[in-house]
Design a protein around this motif. Structure first.
Motif, PDB file in Angstrom:
ATOM      1  N   HIS A  37       2.258  -7.643  -5.358  1.00  0.00           N
ATOM      2  CA  HIS A  37       2.088  -6.089  -5.078  1.00  0.00           C
ATOM      3  C   HIS A  37       2.745  -5.068  -4.320  1.00  0.00           C
ATOM      4  N   PRO A  73      -6.189  -9.866  -5.587  1.00  0.00           N
ATOM      5  CA  PRO A  73      -4.727  -9.282  -6.269  1.00  0.00           C
ATOM      6  C   PRO A  73      -3.654  -9.767  -5.661  1.00  0.00           C
ATOM      7  N   THR A  74      -3.361  -9.223  -4.523  1.00  0.00           N
ATOM      8  CA  THR A  74      -1.565  -9.223  -4.083  1.00  0.00           C
ATOM      9  C   THR A  74      -1.504 -11.012  -3.749  1.00  0.00           C
ATOM     10  N   SER A 101       3.462  -0.548  -4.068  1.00  0.00           N
ATOM     11  CA  SER A 101       3.315  -0.400  -4.333  1.00  0.00           C
ATOM     12  C   SER A 101       4.348   1.784  -3.299  1.00  0.00           C
ATOM     13  N   ASP A 150       5.448 -11.406 -10.636  1.00  0.00           N
ATOM     14  CA  ASP A 150       4.995 -13.132 -10.471  1.00  0.00           C
ATOM     15  C   ASP A 150       6.271 -14.242 -10.935  1.00  0.00           C
ATOM     16  N   SER A 202       1.635   1.212  -8.450  1.00  0.00           N
ATOM     17  CA  SER A 202       1.981   0.301  -8.118  1.00  0.00           C
ATOM     18  C   SER A 202       2.584  -1.000  -9.170  1.00  0.00           C
ATOM     19  N   SER A 236       2.823  -5.312  -9.959  1.00  0.00           N
ATOM     20  CA  SER A 236       2.664  -6.473  -9.776  1.00  0.00           C
ATOM     21  C   SER A 236       3.752  -7.189 -10.481  1.00  0.00           C
ATOM     22  N   GLN A 251       5.183  -3.798  -0.121  1.00  0.00           N
ATOM     23  CA  GLN A 251       4.881  -4.451  -0.631  1.00  0.00           C
ATOM     24  C   GLN A 251       4.110  -5.634  -0.138  1.00  0.00           C
TER      25      GLN A 251
END
Length: 1108
Positions: free
Chosen positions: A121, A242-243, A123, A146, A142, A144, A117
């Motif tokens: 994100h 993106p993370t 994976s 929030d 993967s 994502s 992690q």
């Protein structure tokens, strides 16, 4: 309002491991959770990480890590919701094809590894065994996320389903169950910010070296843009990560593949004719409801996508062009779609701008030409719930009902719901507390109208369907407690309204009973209504009483298999002695027993039936205890006294919906506890008013007796179904009343008065007979007599309307009478003229009554047996006298053993022959007589037949030729006198040369011997000469016939018939040669032909070649 039940702490599929991970290490050791974790949880649920960074100039790394840690979803319930159509169905999820089950299996088998992690994100790698002979497959996944929602997923598999694949499920469940095993890093931007220039350059170069093919082109393009001073990338502050989680302005919702949803719905609609497609679409509707219960914004989003695909269904335009209606399955799906939109528009917690957007979409769809219309002509502004009822209310509603003729689409109810709000103070008071009453508010006057005399709240001013739609909306959005409070207030209002209705009816009762038929008190029915108000109330109340809270769904298509449901009494707060289970039973009976007009349209009427069956199916799941039986008895009494407001009242509107299905349930439920009330209720419900005004009691309608369906009431498309339900109610009562003559005769009278279909009456008679004659017990003579009486009624009703089932009915009738005994059987035979046709009576009734099996079954002594046979013979004689053509032979057969009866029947035949009995029937009777050893009588009947016969010269294949040859053989065998007498009849009746020739040749042979049936035959007689009397006359007739026929055939002969004519002449020559000068006569005949038809040279050449 309280948060919905879905958001409170509840059990989930994860079990103890998930709970341990969710509680944290400290809680796992029995210590209270750290303040840092408590705070991080709240922040992770509601704040985007960008908002945290903006709010605080510096966030310590441990705090960042705890926020990132708690930002991943913590419950497996959401994962299950997004990876299977139904929520937590233990049996159904055993199917290995369901992604959640597959993902759980992958997790348990240790297929998840290298989980990392980085910020927001996640994976990991998923190893899955291949098929036999194939290598292991590795998938890189993967995710994502929030604010405790998965916002996007990526997997290397080829999964194209609606929801997450098994590999995403496996990785998600690993993160939830084994959160402490996952290596956690801050967002990559935080890590990069700690590196100096050399470290950053080394990092980039190593990254490019590790993935040169994928990364190098992108890295070079970005490097060129960065080195270009005026490029767009240099004008933007910072860089994307993106993370690092979502931004403040980003929508916070679970990942939903919109393209896949649209494609799936499109495919399912294309396969709409298949049952499985409809079930899957219903499961998707169930998924929308589940999302609404979780307060997931994807519920409305998913429904919008589905609605758009529904409206793009090419069949809509085709149906509109052809003027055809939808299929039932498609119409049901549209109904559910419209009901879901009502729930979404009425949402108690949506934002005004969200509702405005939805209403704008609905208004656009509503104007489309292909948008389906709502069937049934239900009003959009029906009568409101009122505490009192004016005496003229029923007639006013009747006048207002048909007036609403505007275009109402399936979205009309949702658009109407857009005008409703939840801000009413009294409504908020109902929803917020279980303790009510005007005294609690310290107010008097008008506010008292919002409460009943016991101080319980009422909900007035809205039509019942709208009020119940609020209840359904509250349940759908996860407010079960508030839904129950509002449902209780609605039921209080209905009770008070019914009390005033009864008072109003008592004042007008005398006038209504004198009129006999009332105007319907409620034009718009609650059962079958597009919003299904009674069903909404019942589901809400029963859901509160279920012992298995989550394992079953009241929506049968939400995924899980149906299992037996158990209910318990749950007290109603503020109403001592009442329970939600009793309220559910009461409101269901109130809706089912409502007197209402049948709506227009086949589908709307079918929906009335379907909703009735669904309500009764729910009630049948409830085991009745003493409390519920008391409710049943009280409601049954109120239904009987309800007048024009009840379908069980004394006066009925002509086109009101019948109560047969509801009455059958009530009868079965009340019978063990109050038989008198059960029978009174069921007998009252036997009425079918729409037929009572058209066909008086006991008369049949003009539809075929073998068919239940009929078009005698054009608007009533489901009349056949309703008549079947009426028959089932009657059958149930007959079976229950076995052994009780009082109620058996009461039921019989009701059947004879109210059932007008012969097919259904016959079925009732059969069922009653079967019930009355069990294999292991003596028969019930009273019930058997009723079965016989019903059978007699069917015979009378169908006597003049023949049907293919009539023969079956007659046979059963005789069998039933036989079960009753010889007196009943003889009574049936003596009154045959009003029950059977002569043919039926002679061939079925009389014959069956005297068979060996029947006599053995009756076990009669000799005198009684002779009495029965004499009755049958008398019946046969009467039938033969009335219809000798069809009944003479059966009568003769039946009377063989009785000389006087046989002679009487024979005389009837002779009299009938003079009156025009056809030659075919006479020949049949003659052969019968000959077969029975009565040749002289056979000869007599044969001569009578010949006297009526005429065979023309060209009728070689006349159906009576064989009968003529048989008659000639019979006369030849009897002697010269009989032969001489029949020859003139033959000459007069038969003009066909080959037939005359055949007869002549047969008579020139020795005559056959003849004797009585079963006895010795007399010796054969010597042959006769053809040129001597009495055959010489027949020979002359045959020769003359050949000559005449030859000239007739030659007049219009064609070359293709020359060969047939030569064969014909050859037969003629053999006949000519039977005379002493036959050779000369034939030669003269040929010369005449050659001279007369010399123009037919080819034919004459063939004649010379054959005959010289």
């Amino acid at each position: 309002m309280e948060p919905p039940a879905a958001k409170r702490s509840r059990g989930c599929p994860g079990g103890p491991e998930e709970r341990e991970a969710g509680a944290g290490a400290a809680r796992g050791r029995g210590r209270p959770e750290a303040l840092l974790d408590l705070s991080a949880k709240r922040v992770a649920e509601s704040w985007a990480f960008e908002q945290v960074e903006e709010r605080f100039s510096r966030v310590p790394e441990p705090v960042q890590k705890r926020i990132v840690f708690w930002s991943f979803p913590r419950s497996e319930r959401e994962i299950c919701m997004y990876s299977s159509l139904g929520y937590q169905p233990p049996e159904g999820e055993q199917d290995a094809r369901v992604p959640f089950t597959r993902g759980l299996h992958l997790l348990q088998s240790g297929a998840v590894d290298r989980v990392l992690q980085v910020g927001f994100h996640l994976s990991g790698n998923i190893r899955e065994e291949g098929s036999p002979g194939e290598p292991e497959r590795l998938y890189q996944v993967s995710i994502s996320f929030d604010r405790c929602k998965i916002t996007s997923v990526s997997c290397g598999c080829d999964h194209r389903g609606l929801f997450y694949c098994a590999h995403v499920v496996a990785l998600s469940l690993y993160r939830i169950r084994h959160a402490r095993r996952v290596e956690l890093r801050l967002p990559i931007s935080e890590t990069l910010s700690r590196m100096n220039r050399d470290q950053l350059q080394k990092f980039v170069q190593y990254l490019i070296s590790a993935h040169p093919t994928e990364v190098l082109p992108t890295a070079q393009r970005l490097a060129d843009e960065i080195l270009l001073l005026g490029s767009e990338i240099n004008l933007v502050h910072g860089a994307p990560d993106p993370t690092a989680g979502a931004g403040i302005e980003d929508a916070n919702c679970w990942h939903l593949d919109e393209g896949q949803i649209q494609e799936q719905v499109k495919q399912l609609l294309a396969n709409g004719a298949y049952y499985g497609a409809s079930q899957q679409l219903r499961s998707m509707f169930g998924k929308v409801r589940e999302m609404l219960r979780m307060r997931d914004s994807n519920g409305a989003r998913m429904l919008i996508l589905m609605t758009e695909q529904f409206l793009q269904d090419p069949r809509l335009g085709l149906w509109r062009q052809q003027g055809a209606g939808m299929t039932d399955r498609c119409r049901q799906l549209w109904d559910e779609l419209g009901a879901l939109w009502v729930c979404i528009i009425l949402s108690p917690h949506c934002k005004p701008e969200e509702r405005a957007g939805w209403l704008q979409l609905l208004a656009t769809w509503d104007k489309l030409d292909v948008c389906p219309l709502e069937e049934g002509q239900y009003t959009f502004h029906g009568p409101n719930l009122q505490p009192t009822v004016s005496p003229s209310q029923g007639s006013e509603e009747e006048e207002e009902g048909p007036a609403a003729s505007a275009r109402h689409t399936v979205f009309g109810r949702a658009l109407q719901a857009g005008q409703l709000h939840w801000g009413n103070a009294h409504l908020q008071s109902i929803l917020s507390s279980d303790c009510h009453g005007p005294h609690l508010l310290g107010s008097i006057g008008p506010d008292k109208t919002n409460f009943d005399p016991q101080g319980r709240p009422l909900w007035l001013g809205e039509p019942l369907p709208i009020a119940c739609a609020r209840v359904d909306t509250l349940r759908a959005h996860g407010y079960p407690r508030q839904a129950l409070r509002l449902a209780s207030a609605i039921i209080n209002t209905l009770r008070l309204q019914r009390r005033h209705q009864l008072e109003s009816y008592k004042q007008r009762k005398k006038d209504l009973l004198e009129k006999g038929v009332s105007s319907v008190a409620q034009v718009e029915g609650w059962v079958g209504h597009p919003l299904d108000p009674i069903g909404c109330l019942c589901r809400a109340l029963l859901e509160a009483c279920r012992l298995e809270e989550e394992s079953l769904s009241l929506y049968p298509d939400s995924g899980s298999e149906k299992r037996k449901v158990s209910y318990q009494h749950v007290p109603v707060p503020g109403s001592p002695g009442e329970s939600y289970l009793a309220l559910a039973l009461e409101v269901a009976l109130l809706g089912l027993g409502q007197q209402r007009a049948l709506p227009d349209g086949l589908y709307a009427q079918d929906k009335v039936v379907r909703h009735e069956e669904q309500l009764l199916a729910m009630l049948e799941e409830v085991e009745l205890d003493d409390r519920l039986v008391q409710v049943l008895r009280r409601q049954a009494g109120l239904l009987l006294e309800g007048g024009p407001f009840s379908g069980f009242g004394e006066v009925l509107f002509r086109e009101s919906v019948p109560m047969h299905t509801c009455a059958r349930y009530l009868f079965s439920a009340l019978l063990p506890h109050d038989p008198d009330l059960a029978y009174r209720l069921a007998l009252r419900a036997m009425r079918l008013p729409v037929l009572e005004t058209r066909f008086p009691a006991g008369e049949t309608h003009p539809s075929p007796p073998g068919s239940i369906m009929g078009t005698r009431v054009p608007r009533w498309f489901i009349l056949g179904h309703l008549e079947t339900r009426q028959c089932e109610l009657a059958s149930t009562m007959l079976t229950a009343a076995k052994g009780d003559p009082k109620w058996l005769h009461a039921v019989l009278g009701s059947i004879q008065q109210n059932i007008h279909s012969p097919a259904l009456l016959f079925k009732l008679a059969q069922d009653a007979c079967k019930t009355a004659t069990p294999a292991s017990a003596p028969p019930d003579t009273t019930l058997l007599g009723i079965a016989l009486e019903l059978g007699l009624q069917v015979m009378r009703m169908t006597l003049n309307t023949m049907t293919w089932r009539r023969r079956e009915m007659v046979r059963w009738m005789v069998s039933c009478a036989t079960e009753m005994g010889a007196p009943a059987l003889m009574k049936v035979m003596k009154s045959w003229s009003s029950l059977f046709t002569p043919v039926e009576a002679a061939t079925l009734v009389a014959v069956t009554a005297t068979t060996h099996a029947t006599l053995l079954r009756l076990q009669l002594d000799a005198a009684r047996r002779e009495e029965l046979c004499a009755c049958a013979r008398a019946l046969a004689l009467q039938c033969a006298l009335r219809d000798p053509q069809n009944c003479a032979l059966p009568a003769l057969t039946l009377c063989e053993g009785h000389q006087a009866a046989f002679e009487a029947t024979y005389q009837i035949v002779l009299d009938a022959a003079a009156g025009g009995l056809g030659h075919a029937h006479l020949f049949t009777l003659a052969r019968y007589m000959e077969h029975r050893g009565l040749p002289l009588r056979a000869y007599k009947l044969a001569t009578l037949a010949l006297a009526q016969l005429s065979i023309a010269f060209n009728q070689d294949s006349h159906p009576a030729v064989n009968d003529v040859l048989w008659a000639c053989s019979l006369s030849h065998a009897l002697g010269r006198r009989e032969l001489s007498a029949i020859v003139p009849l033959i000459i007069r009746s038969v003009h066909c040369a080959p037939t005359l020739s055949d007869i002549l040749h047969r008579w020139t042979l020795p005559a056959p011997g003849l004797g009585p049936l079963g006895g010795p035959r007399r010796a054969a007689k010597p042959p006769l000469g053809a040129d001597r009397a009495p055959l010489c006359q027949l020979l002359d007739a045959a020769v003359a016939a050949y000559i005449a026929t030859s000239h007739s055939r030659l007049t219009h002969i064609s070359p293709r018939h020359y060969a047939d004519f030569i064969e014909f002449l050859d037969k003629a020559r053999r006949t000519f040669l039977l005379a002493s000068d036959g050779h000369v006569q034939f030669a003269q005949f040929l010369d005449s032909l050659k001279h007369t038809y010399k123009g037919k040279k080819k034919l004459m050449l063939l004649v010379r070649e054959r005959f010289g």
